[in-house]
Design a protein around this motif. Sequence first.
Motif, PDB file in Angstrom:
ATOM      1  N   LYS A 188       0.844  -1.189   0.000  1.00 30.00           N
ATOM      2  CA  LYS A 188       0.000   0.000   0.000  1.00 30.00           C
ATOM      3  C   LYS A 188       0.885   1.248   0.000  1.00 30.00           C
ATOM      4  CE  LYS A 188      -4.277   1.753   0.713  1.00 30.00           C
ATOM      5  NZ  LYS A 188      -5.428   1.508  -0.144  1.00 30.00           N
ATOM      6  N   VAL A 189       0.625   2.165  -0.965  1.00 28.35           N
ATOM      7  CA  VAL A 189       1.344   3.435  -1.033  1.00 28.35           C
ATOM      8  C   VAL A 189       0.313   4.538  -1.225  1.00 28.35           C
ATOM      9  CG1 VAL A 189       3.099   4.806  -2.208  1.00 28.35           C
ATOM     10  CG2 VAL A 189       3.362   2.327  -2.062  1.00 28.35           C
ATOM     11  N   ARG A 206       3.514  10.786 -13.657  1.00 27.59           N
ATOM     12  CA  ARG A 206       3.532   9.870 -12.505  1.00 27.59           C
ATOM     13  C   ARG A 206       4.652  10.245 -11.553  1.00 27.59           C
ATOM     14  NH1 ARG A 206       3.990   8.202  -8.488  1.00 27.59           N
ATOM     15  NH2 ARG A 206       3.954   6.081  -7.635  1.00 27.59           N
ATOM     16  N   THR A 207       5.819  10.576 -12.097  1.00 25.76           N
ATOM     17  CA  THR A 207       6.954  10.935 -11.247  1.00 25.76           C
ATOM     18  C   THR A 207       6.741  12.279 -10.567  1.00 25.76           C
ATOM     19  OG1 THR A 207       8.432   9.694 -12.706  1.00 25.76           O
ATOM     20  CG2 THR A 207       9.460  11.273 -11.208  1.00 25.76           C
ATOM     21  N   SER A 208       6.108  13.201 -11.249  1.00 23.71           N
ATOM     22  CA  SER A 208       5.961  14.548 -10.705  1.00 23.71           C
ATOM     23  C   SER A 208       4.705  14.737  -9.870  1.00 23.71           C
ATOM     24  CB  SER A 208       5.948  15.576 -11.850  1.00 23.71           C
ATOM     25  OG  SER A 208       4.866  15.330 -12.729  1.00 23.71           O
ATOM     26  N   GLU A 248       6.914   3.023 -12.406  1.00 27.37           N
ATOM     27  CA  GLU A 248       6.474   3.139 -11.011  1.00 27.37           C
ATOM     28  C   GLU A 248       7.660   3.046 -10.052  1.00 27.37           C
ATOM     29  OE1 GLU A 248       3.236   3.830 -10.113  1.00 27.37           O
ATOM     30  OE2 GLU A 248       2.978   4.063 -12.261  1.00 27.37           O
ATOM     31  N   GLU A 249       8.573   2.163 -10.333  1.00 26.17           N
ATOM     32  CA  GLU A 249       9.760   2.038  -9.473  1.00 26.17           C
ATOM     33  C   GLU A 249      10.570   3.328  -9.478  1.00 26.17           C
ATOM     34  OE1 GLU A 249      12.039  -1.337 -10.595  1.00 26.17           O
ATOM     35  OE2 GLU A 249      10.662  -2.797  -9.714  1.00 26.17           O
ATOM     36  N   PHE A 250      10.762   3.906 -10.661  1.00 25.27           N
ATOM     37  CA  PHE A 250      11.518   5.157 -10.758  1.00 25.27           C
ATOM     38  C   PHE A 250      10.823   6.258  -9.965  1.00 25.27           C
ATOM     39  CE2 PHE A 250      12.685   9.227 -12.536  1.00 25.27           C
ATOM     40  CZ  PHE A 250      14.032   9.117 -12.791  1.00 25.27           C
ATOM     41  N   ALA A 251       9.504   6.346 -10.108  1.00 26.12           N
ATOM     42  CA  ALA A 251       8.745   7.397  -9.419  1.00 26.12           C
ATOM     43  C   ALA A 251       8.863   7.255  -7.906  1.00 26.12           C
ATOM     44  CB  ALA A 251       7.291   7.360  -9.852  1.00 26.12           C
ATOM     45  N   LEU A 252       8.771   6.046  -7.404  1.00 31.86           N
ATOM     46  CA  LEU A 252       8.843   5.836  -5.954  1.00 31.86           C
ATOM     47  C   LEU A 252      10.254   6.063  -5.426  1.00 31.86           C
ATOM     48  CD1 LEU A 252       6.508   2.713  -5.613  1.00 31.86           C
ATOM     49  CD2 LEU A 252       6.015   5.063  -4.882  1.00 31.86           C
ATOM     50  N   GLU A 253      11.256   5.673  -6.207  1.00 32.34           N
ATOM     51  CA  GLU A 253      12.645   5.878  -5.767  1.00 32.34           C
ATOM     52  C   GLU A 253      13.017   7.355  -5.744  1.00 32.34           C
ATOM     53  OE1 GLU A 253      15.041   3.652  -8.419  1.00 32.34           O
ATOM     54  OE2 GLU A 253      14.333   1.687  -7.714  1.00 32.34           O
TER      55      GLU A 253
END
Length: 504
Positions: free
Chosen positions: A6-7, A98-100, A494-499
């Motif tokens: 969950k995020v 998504r990242t921003s 998604e991984e890039f955005a969360l990192e």
Amino acid sequence: MAETRKVGSVAYATRDKEYFAKRGLQRYAGIWSLWALGVGAVISGHFSGWNFGFMTGGWGGMVVAAAIIAIMYLGLVSSIAEMSPALPHTGAAYSFARTSMGPWGGFITGLFENVEYVLTPAVICTFISGYFGSITGLDTAYYPILWIVFFAIFLALNIYGVALSYKVTLVVTLISLAGLVFFWFSAFPNIDFSRWALNIGVGPDGAATELPEGNGSWFPFGWQGVLATLPFAVWLFLAIEQVPLAAEESVDPKRDMPKGILLGFCTLLLSAFMIVLLNPSIAGVGAFSLGTSLEPALQGIRAIYGDAAAPLFGIVALIGLIASFHTILYAQGRQVYSLSRAGYFPSALSVTHDKYKTPHIAMIAGALLGLAVMLVIWFVNGGGGDGADQLGDDIIGSVLLNMAVFGAMLSYIMQALSFIILRRNLPNIERPFRSPVGIPGAVLTIIIAAITLFYQLQDPNFFKGVIWVVLWCAVGVAYFALIGRHKLIMSPEEEFALEHKAPA
């Protein structure tokens, strides 16, 4: 068994290597492949579509509107030329947002772009049928069959392999540009600018009327006409922003992506200027006639060389339309694929072909939806009988064009906003290229896109189409709120955005 994490308001499921093995892409594209992808996506707009703006702005209104839109695209392509090598994922606009702006921002941006990429091939297919019918004399009642055939052929080419797809794109793009250059040189000795380009006046009812002797006003509808023409001027550049969707199929996206995008924009800028200046200025053509034409370039060739030359140039123009149709089908598949791989759309859509490593299910699904929209409009408006079939064709060509532009403008606003937020919140991520116009260019993109949207909404002919876009997006948001946000997957975006999530 997959683990769930969950995020915030969304839930992620982790997937094993087998999941991504079934969704793998193949790297092939270099600078010139990316250039061809950008130019090829847009080039049909230099053969058909842009010219409808003469009826709202006259020649001067069209030129100024095109200049304003060119400024908007300069800001946009500079922004994505910076973001795409910094975030080199197939998701492109969705990935940037998504990242921003988080998962909701990413999904909504992806949904806006999805409208553009599903509807734009439908519009181009309409123009293809118009040119094809003009060359062959095919009865308009058979156009729906023609649409199905073209969708089937170019879906097959896109599915058969990325190398073949890019080779087809490069060849048809070069042929199209060669045809346009031939058109320019043919037009130069045959233009009478004042007599023909300025042959639009304003009738008692406020609508465009033809001036038999020309020599009218540059701006028959004033500055309101300039602004009302913005949605049509977009067609001169629409879809160049699709290039970052090839990031995971680019051999070296950090080096090649900015060069391919900017070279493509410069090519289109030159071509747009030449076609807007020359096509309506040809003796015997004129801006008024072009304002309702589905085949403006072909009309110019007929005026210069006569009917005998029309079929040959018509084939070249048809290739230009095919170039855009082919490349936007490519982009449509990658756009649906990226959102599906991350779980925003049903993940089954992102499975790639075992042999050819192309997102065949995503392309087929998007194509079927676009074709269904065309057929519904066609038959609702009496297509296929009593001469009403042309009405259905005209509505697809003009109203769907504006629906595609509406979705595009919303996605441009979100991408420019993403650029500004990324510059502010993630100043230290690697940026192999930096936009020469920076945040001011992105701000101008937002302002011009917003004005274009506003003037679309003022036109009652297109208001119903805009309502359908809003409903399209509403259905998508409802799906994500109820289902999609609980089924997200840890894809590369998604991984890039969360990192790289900026500190609160």
